[in-house]
Write a protein that holds these residues in place. Structure first.
Motif, PDB file in Angstrom:
ATOM      1  N   THR A 139      12.206 -41.419  -4.332  1.00 24.94           N
ATOM      2  CA  THR A 139      11.153 -41.403  -5.355  1.00 24.94           C
ATOM      3  C   THR A 139       9.945 -42.206  -4.902  1.00 24.94           C
ATOM      4  N   LEU A 140      10.190 -43.390  -4.347  1.00 25.49           N
ATOM      5  CA  LEU A 140       9.087 -44.235  -3.887  1.00 25.49           C
ATOM      6  C   LEU A 140       8.299 -43.546  -2.780  1.00 25.49           C
ATOM      7  N   ARG A 141       8.998 -42.870  -1.884  1.00 26.21           N
ATOM      8  CA  ARG A 141       8.308 -42.165  -0.801  1.00 26.21           C
ATOM      9  C   ARG A 141       7.413 -41.057  -1.358  1.00 26.21           C
ATOM     10  N   GLU A 142       7.888 -40.353  -2.364  1.00 26.99           N
ATOM     11  CA  GLU A 142       7.068 -39.312  -2.989  1.00 26.99           C
ATOM     12  C   GLU A 142       5.829 -39.906  -3.649  1.00 26.99           C
ATOM     13  N   LEU A 143       6.019 -41.030  -4.326  1.00 25.36           N
ATOM     14  CA  LEU A 143       4.885 -41.670  -4.997  1.00 25.36           C
ATOM     15  C   LEU A 143       3.852 -42.150  -3.987  1.00 25.36           C
ATOM     16  N   GLN A 144       4.320 -42.732  -2.891  1.00 28.90           N
ATOM     17  CA  GLN A 144       3.391 -43.211  -1.868  1.00 28.90           C
ATOM     18  C   GLN A 144       2.664 -42.054  -1.197  1.00 28.90           C
ATOM     19  N   ALA A 145       3.337 -40.927  -1.062  1.00 32.73           N
ATOM     20  CA  ALA A 145       2.693 -39.750  -0.478  1.00 32.73           C
ATOM     21  C   ALA A 145       1.565 -39.236  -1.370  1.00 32.73           C
ATOM     22  N   LYS A 146       1.664 -39.525  -2.664  1.00 30.33           N
ATOM     23  CA  LYS A 146       0.622 -39.106  -3.605  1.00 30.33           C
ATOM     24  C   LYS A 146      -0.417 -40.200  -3.832  1.00 30.33           C
ATOM     25  N   GLY A 147      -0.298 -41.315  -3.090  1.00 28.66           N
ATOM     26  CA  GLY A 147      -1.316 -42.359  -3.150  1.00 28.66           C
ATOM     27  C   GLY A 147      -1.018 -43.515  -4.078  1.00 28.66           C
TER      28      GLY A 147
ATOM     29  N   TYR B 287       1.281 -46.987  -5.079  1.00 29.97           N
ATOM     30  CA  TYR B 287       2.105 -48.077  -4.528  1.00 29.97           C
ATOM     31  C   TYR B 287       2.098 -48.075  -2.995  1.00 29.97           C
ATOM     32  N   THR B 288       0.971 -47.749  -2.423  1.00 30.60           N
ATOM     33  CA  THR B 288       0.891 -47.676  -0.961  1.00 30.60           C
ATOM     34  C   THR B 288       0.931 -49.053  -0.307  1.00 30.60           C
ATOM     35  N   TYR B 289       0.697 -50.107  -1.073  1.00 33.49           N
ATOM     36  CA  TYR B 289       0.753 -51.454  -0.503  1.00 33.49           C
ATOM     37  C   TYR B 289       2.193 -51.916  -0.282  1.00 33.49           C
ATOM     38  N   LEU B 290       3.146 -51.228  -0.899  1.00 29.48           N
ATOM     39  CA  LEU B 290       4.555 -51.587  -0.732  1.00 29.48           C
ATOM     40  C   LEU B 290       5.086 -51.029   0.585  1.00 29.48           C
ATOM     41  N   PRO B 291       6.124 -51.650   1.147  1.00 30.32           N
ATOM     42  CA  PRO B 291       6.699 -51.133   2.400  1.00 30.32           C
ATOM     43  C   PRO B 291       7.256 -49.724   2.211  1.00 30.32           C
ATOM     44  N   GLY B 292       7.262 -48.962   3.290  1.00 34.47           N
ATOM     45  CA  GLY B 292       7.692 -47.575   3.224  1.00 34.47           C
ATOM     46  C   GLY B 292       9.200 -47.401   3.313  1.00 34.47           C
ATOM     47  N   TYR B 293       9.598 -46.158   3.272  1.00 36.57           N
ATOM     48  CA  TYR B 293      11.017 -45.771   3.259  1.00 36.57           C
ATOM     49  C   TYR B 293      11.754 -46.333   4.468  1.00 36.57           C
ATOM     50  N   GLU B 294      11.224 -46.076   5.660  1.00 38.18           N
ATOM     51  CA  GLU B 294      11.913 -46.488   6.883  1.00 38.18           C
ATOM     52  C   GLU B 294      11.964 -48.007   7.014  1.00 38.18           C
ATOM     53  N   ALA B 295      10.862 -48.677   6.682  1.00 37.57           N
ATOM     54  CA  ALA B 295      10.816 -50.135   6.803  1.00 37.57           C
ATOM     55  C   ALA B 295      11.830 -50.796   5.879  1.00 37.57           C
TER      56      ALA B 295
ATOM     57  N   LYS C 267      12.236 -58.294   6.330  1.00 41.67           N
ATOM     58  CA  LYS C 267      10.866 -58.387   6.816  1.00 41.67           C
ATOM     59  C   LYS C 267       9.915 -57.583   5.933  1.00 41.67           C
ATOM     60  N   ALA C 268      10.373 -56.423   5.486  1.00 40.24           N
ATOM     61  CA  ALA C 268       9.521 -55.542   4.685  1.00 40.24           C
ATOM     62  C   ALA C 268       9.165 -56.161   3.336  1.00 40.24           C
ATOM     63  N   LEU C 269      10.072 -56.958   2.789  1.00 39.77           N
ATOM     64  CA  LEU C 269       9.861 -57.520   1.452  1.00 39.77           C
ATOM     65  C   LEU C 269       9.110 -58.844   1.479  1.00 39.77           C
ATOM     66  N   ARG C 270       8.762 -59.309   2.659  1.00 38.88           N
ATOM     67  CA  ARG C 270       8.099 -60.604   2.781  1.00 38.88           C
ATOM     68  C   ARG C 270       6.729 -60.574   2.094  1.00 38.88           C
ATOM     69  N   GLY C 271       6.464 -61.586   1.296  1.00 38.87           N
ATOM     70  CA  GLY C 271       5.173 -61.700   0.618  1.00 38.87           C
ATOM     71  C   GLY C 271       5.146 -61.113  -0.779  1.00 38.87           C
ATOM     72  N   LEU C 272       6.166 -60.338  -1.132  1.00 40.88           N
ATOM     73  CA  LEU C 272       6.217 -59.749  -2.468  1.00 40.88           C
ATOM     74  C   LEU C 272       6.782 -60.756  -3.467  1.00 40.88           C
ATOM     75  N   SER C 273       6.507 -60.531  -4.733  1.00 43.14           N
ATOM     76  CA  SER C 273       7.037 -61.420  -5.770  1.00 43.14           C
ATOM     77  C   SER C 273       8.551 -61.277  -5.854  1.00 43.14           C
ATOM     78  N   ASP C 274       9.186 -62.280  -6.418  1.00 44.41           N
ATOM     79  CA  ASP C 274      10.644 -62.269  -6.523  1.00 44.41           C
ATOM     80  C   ASP C 274      11.130 -61.082  -7.346  1.00 44.41           C
ATOM     81  N   LYS C 275      10.394 -60.759  -8.389  1.00 52.37           N
ATOM     82  CA  LYS C 275      10.805 -59.649  -9.252  1.00 52.37           C
ATOM     83  C   LYS C 275      10.726 -58.318  -8.509  1.00 52.37           C
ATOM     84  N   MET C 276       9.648 -58.122  -7.749  1.00 52.05           N
ATOM     85  CA  MET C 276       9.521 -56.884  -6.978  1.00 52.05           C
ATOM     86  C   MET C 276      10.568 -56.825  -5.868  1.00 52.05           C
TER      87      MET C 276
END
Length: 412
Positions: free
Chosen positions: A36-44, A46-54, A61-70
């Motif tokens: 679902t997240l990959r589909e949303l990012q493909a449509k523009g 939540y692009t600031y979030l790490p991608g599917y593969e990461a 490493k991918a989650l570094r810098g994000l809030s604890d809740k995210m």
């Protein structure tokens, strides 16, 4: 340099704001969460979030810098994606949703109480301290200005803590602030005409148009919340395909749900509904309606309760401006024939002279502090201070001038 300095803060704030909305999308989508997240990012989205593969290869490493809740939302998404069992997602997000209910209850209690405490310290208590300092000598005026400006910054932080960032209204478009530029020519004109308190008066007059624009903007945002709730409610109670119930009344085709909107929460609900219309899983709409209705009810309840905040701000403005006006008005009485006697006690008119000379700047800074406090606790955004600025500034100006005119007659 400055952009790179503030980038981590911006990332944290954005991810904190989007955590619950994204969780609602993932819970409502019949697909696996990272799909679902990959589909949303493909449509523009939540692009600031790490991608599917990461997220799958190196989530730490991918989650570094994000809030604890995210982080918890995405960790639950990764775990569910790996297990292939979508049913486990809600169980893993139970803590996030439980925090949602707790945050709503605490915010309802904290906002009102903290606002009263903050505004009292910003205006009344600060005014009493400044008045005492002014009687002792110079420095009171600068203390008044500094305390008001510091209070404005402090209130911004307190407001963010008290009001959940996920449910705050979005910041209006930058162009809505352009009418504030009229404050400069108004100030120059009023100064040229010799009007009293030209800065306070120019702020009051120059912010009226922006206040009206942003008031309309806020009303539109609240209406959008309600319209979206009604749309989800209709979809969740539809028999069969909910698209037939939505077509014509809310949308013409499912792609209409992808139109960008300023409100991240509304955007998330529309995206969740789009996922259901696209992939099925109509039974998931009931939970989406339940969670979203709870959030909207909280926002409406809080806005209803905080409607009186503007009245409180006006009362505080009247109290502090009259306090200063009375202090300035009694200066001739205090330092007339008894000036020498007071001087022996260390009390001179120098502090009151300084206070009177800087009164325009003092009242303007108090108007800023009270407006920031009201917008932070009522709207969840200090950037909406201009909605309240004209009323607060007018209250300060009118009460000061009135008290200045009538106070001397009380001592005759």
């Amino acid at each position: 340099m400055f952009r790179s300095l503030f980038r981590p803060i911006k990332l944290w704030l954005q991810s904190e704001k989007d955590a619950v909305p994204l969780a609602l999308i993932l819970l409502s989508s019949p697909q696996l969460p990272l799909t679902t997240l990959r589909e949303l990012q493909a449509k523009g989205f939540y692009t600031y979030l790490p991608g599917y593969e990461a997220l799958l290869t190196n989530p730490e490493k991918a989650l570094r810098g994000l809030s604890d809740k995210m982080r918890r939302v995405l960790e639950a998404a990764v775990a569910t994606q790996r297990s292939g069992r979508r049913e486990a997602l809600e169980e893993k997000l139970r803590d996030v949703l439980a925090e949602l209910r707790t945050a709503l209850d605490l915010a309802d209690y904290n906002v009102s109480n903290m606002y009263m405490v903050v505004t009292t310290f910003v205006s009344t208590i600060a005014g009493m301290v400044v008045s005492t300092l002014a009687l002792m000598g110079p420095g009171g005026a600068m203390a008044a200005i500094a305390s008001a400006l510091f209070a404005s910054l402090f209130v911004m932080g307190v407001g963010v803590v008290a009001y959940p960032i996920e449910y705050s209204l979005p910041t209006p478009p930058a162009k809505s602030y352009l009418p504030l530029l009229s404050i400069i020519p108004l100030y120059l004109l009023l100064s040229f005409l010799g009007a009293p308190l030209p800065l306070t008066l120019s702020i009051a007059l120059g912010s009226i148009f922006t206040s009206v624009l942003q008031f309309i903007y806020v009303r539109r945002q609240v209406k959008e919340l309600l319209d979206t709730r009604e749309m989800v409610r209709v979809a969740s109670r539809a028999v069969g395909n909910p698209y037939r119930s939505l077509k014509g009344r809310f949308i013409e085709n499912p792609e209409d749900l992808l139109r960008p909107t300023d409100n991240g929460l509304v955007q998330a609900i529309r995206l969740a509904l789009f996922q259901v219309l696209l992939h099925g899983g109509y039974e998931l709409l009931e939970k989406l309606e339940d969670h979203y209705s709870r959030i909207v009810d909280f926002i409406l309840r809080l806005r209803s309760k905080t409607r009186v905040f503007l009245i409180y701000a006006v009362i505080e403005a009247v109290i502090v401006s009259m306090m200063y006006a009375i202090l300035v008005s009694v200066k001739p009485l205090l330092f007339g024939a008894g000036a020498e006697a007071l001087a022996t006690l260390g009390i001179t008119s120098a502090g009151l002279d300084e206070l009177e000379q800087n009164m325009d700047l003092i009242l303007s800074s108090v108007a800023l502090a009270l407006s920031v406090a009201t917008s932070s606790f009522r709207e969840g955004k200090p950037t909406l201070l201009t909605i309240y600025m004209p009323v607060v500034a007018v209250a300060l100006y009118a009460s000061y001038m009135t008290a200045l005119a009538f106070t001397p007659s009380l001592f005759r």
